[in-house]
Each structure stands twice: as C-alpha cells, then as structure tokens.
Design an enzyme around this catalytic site. Structure first.
Site, PDB file in Angstrom:
ATOM      1  N   HIS A 243       0.829  -1.210   0.000  1.00 56.25           N
ATOM      2  CA  HIS A 243       0.000   0.000   0.000  1.00 56.25           C
ATOM      3  C   HIS A 243       0.865   1.263   0.000  1.00 56.25           C
ATOM      4  CE1 HIS A 243      -3.659  -2.245   0.510  1.00 56.25           C
ATOM      5  NE2 HIS A 243      -3.309  -2.740   1.669  1.00 56.25           N
TER       6      HIS A 243
HETATM    7  O1  RIB Z   1      -5.765   0.561   3.404  1.00 53.45           O
HETATM    8  C1  RIB Z   1      -4.384   0.532   3.561  1.00 53.45           C
HETATM    9  C2  RIB Z   1      -3.890   1.732   4.338  1.00 53.45           C
HETATM   10  O2  RIB Z   1      -4.438   1.725   5.654  1.00 53.45           O
HETATM   11  C3  RIB Z   1      -2.406   1.774   4.545  1.00 53.45           C
HETATM   12  O3  RIB Z   1      -1.975   3.102   4.543  1.00 53.45           O
HETATM   13  C4  RIB Z   1      -2.229   1.162   5.894  1.00 53.45           C
HETATM   14  O4  RIB Z   1      -1.007   1.517   6.476  1.00 53.45           O
HETATM   15  C5  RIB Z   1      -3.406   1.721   6.627  1.00 53.45           C
HETATM   16  O5  RIB Z   1      -3.125   3.019   7.083  1.00 53.45           O
END
Ligand code: RIB
Ligand code: CA
Length: 318
Positions: A243
């Site tokens: 992510h």
């Molecule tokens: O959905 C993924 C995101 O949510 C990422 O940034 C993870 O670290 C959480 O913050």
C-alpha cells in the site's frame, strides 16, 4: 535535484516499509514526517516514527499530528493488521514518547510556506492533518508541489474497499478530511486499492530482503511476519499488498502507473460512507456537489513488477 517530500503517516508496518523506501531512494529528500492515527494510536505511531528515524538514521524531524478524525469518533486501532505496537509485535524495544516534536499541522504549513512549489506531501494515513492545514492556512493549497495519497478505491480490478465493500481504511477513518483534501486546488494523485492490491510482495522477495538487505532487510522481514499472517488468513494471499510504498513509488517512477483524470469526492454519510468517487474529466454533472471540482488524478493500473523491482533495488542496491 532530489525531490523534497513530507510523509504524513501512521506507522504501521507498511508505513515503516514506505519510510525506509523513501529514506533509501537517492532522488528523495525526506524533509519531515508528520504522524497520524489509524494503524495504532497517535502516541504509538509517533513513537514508532521516532524509533525508525533513530534506528535507521533518517535525518528528519517527526511531528505528532491530530489523534482523531475531524468530526467522527475515532475507531479502535487496526491492531489485528499491524499488531498491538503497530510494528508487528516483533519484540522491538520502542522508547516512550518524551517529546512529540510539536504541532504537525504547523510544521506542514511552515514548511510549505518556506519552500513554495517545492514540497510533495505523501499522505499514507488518515488525512486529518492535511485537512486541518487547509483550514488553518488555505494558502497551502497553492504552495504544495503535489499531494500523493495512499487511500481510496474506484473498484477497478474488483478492489472497492478493505473496510467495507466500498471504503478503504485511510479514507473511512476520516472521510470529511479526505473529501477536503481531494477537493482542494493542490494537485492530488490518488494511489488507491485499485493498484496497491495488485502489487503483492511475495515471500521470496521478503526473504531476499532479509538475506541481502543488512539490518534494514532483517527488520523489514521481522515486522512483516504479522502483516503476512493477516493477508494469508483474511485474503488467502501468498504475500501482502504494497500500500504505502506504492505512493512513494509513484513519486519515484510515475511512469509505472496509469492515471485517470477527474474530480474526486468522498461519501460522508450513509451506507457508502468513505467511498471515493471520480467524476471523469470533461464530463459535466448538474448537481452542485459535482461542480467546480479541482481536476485531480487517480491511479487505475500499475506495472506491479516494476514497483516491486524498484522497491527491491532501492533497498538492496541503494
Ligand atoms: O488501506 C491501507 C492503508 O491503511 C495503509 O496506509 C495502511 O497503512 C493503513 O493506514
Ligand atoms: Ca498507512
């Protein structure tokens, strides 16, 4: 000239991976870290950010941000994804917070004002700090070079949400803030689940980081065990989604991503609470809520191997 960035983050396992990626990238100058809540409480994410800075020699300040959404009640931390300490319960000795570094919102405003047109904000958590900066100092929207967010989803490739069928965690954690950030006149690129769920860090790659990546590689391997277990148990994935590092990859190599342009908004009530929506550029809608929106960009496809190779080479050869 390296690109100056501020990372607004809630470390968080994948946040830690992104911070170390940015730190090791020669073409990035990480000028500051501002913290937000989500993966853990604001106190814990700030402790974790400070731990990473101290242990791995990131030469930038850490400033603690807001610990709750603009209007909604805060949700409990996502400890089932990131562990009770936010860094995968890997046995780290993370010092208590003695100094929170001061006001993250003031840091964002002051830094943008000091270097107009030079700073890219990479926001990989709830966007409360950015929204507060816009409210306190509306001029910042014209001072940022760019804003790259990890958050949201447009449903491409089947990825609509990871908290509800249509909402991603960073957006649903403070949808009012996200809507404010996406509507502001600074140039935003949304790096959402449409691309991050397609970019999967597999066990052989994590093993290689451990084998060849020195102390940093061993650390990344250790903290990601908990994260890997979550993805295996909940998504049946051999590997885990990349992510937050995808947002850093976008700064480093935007050519790896396919973009769509348009106005971006967030649903702030009802069953689709936290959903991100794109009004394609050039299309006119007559309802006032869809008029006069800034033209932003959203990533709708990615060269996943390119992003993963970039991560590996930056950590292993940088
Ligand atoms: O959905 C993924 C995101 O949510 C990422 O940034 C993870 O670290 C959480 O913050
Ligand atoms: Ca995050």
């Amino acid at each position: 000239m390296p690109q100056k960035i501020i990372i607004d983050t809630d470390p968080g396992i994948d946040d830690a991976m992104a911070l170390l990626f940015a730190h090791r990238a020669p073409s990035i100058d990480l000028v500051g870290i501002t913290t937000t809540y989500g993966n853990a409480t604001i106190e814990q994410t700030t402790r974790n950010a400070r731990y990473l800075v101290d242990r791995f020699g990131l030469s930038c300040p850490v400033h603690m941000g807001s610990g709750r959404p603009l209007f909604a009640d805060p949700e409990p931390p996502a400890d089932f994804v990131h562990g009770s300490d936010g860094l995968g319960e890997a046995g780290l000795v993370i010092p208590e917070l003695v100094d929170d570094g001061g006001d993250a919102v003031a840091f964002l405003i002051d830094t943008l004002r000091a270097s107009p047109g030079e700073i890219t904000i990479v926001a990989v958590g709830r966007m409360t700090n950015l929204a507060l900066a816009l409210s306190r100092a509306p001029d910042v929207a014209s001072l940022a070079k760019a804003v790259v967010i990890m958050g949201g989803a447009l449903g491409r490739g089947g990825f609509g949400g990871n908290v509800t069928p249509c909402a991603e965690a960073n957006i649903i954690g403070d949808p009012h803030a996200a809507d404010r950030v996406l509507r502001a006149s600074w140039p935003v690129t949304m790096v959402g689940l449409d691309v991050t769920m397609k970019t999967v860090m597999t066990p052989p790659r994590v093993d290689e980081l451990k084998r060849r990546g020195g102390e940093t590689g061993e650390f990344l391997h250790a903290i990601s065990r908990f994260y890997q277990a979550f993805y295996t148990n909940n998504h049946g994935l051999e590997g885990f989604a990349v992510h937050d590092s995808s947002a850093v990859a976008y700064v480093l190599a935007p050519e790896l991503f396919t973009l769509e342009a348009g106005g971006l908004r967030v649903v702030t009530e009802g069953i689709a609470y936290g959903q991100t929506l794109l009004a394609p550029a050039g299309k006119r809608y007559h309802l006032p809520v869809w008029q006069g929106l800034a033209e932003q960009s959203a990533c709708v496809d990615v060269d996943s191997d390119g992003v993963l190779d970039l991560y590996m080479s930056t950590l292993l050869d940088g």
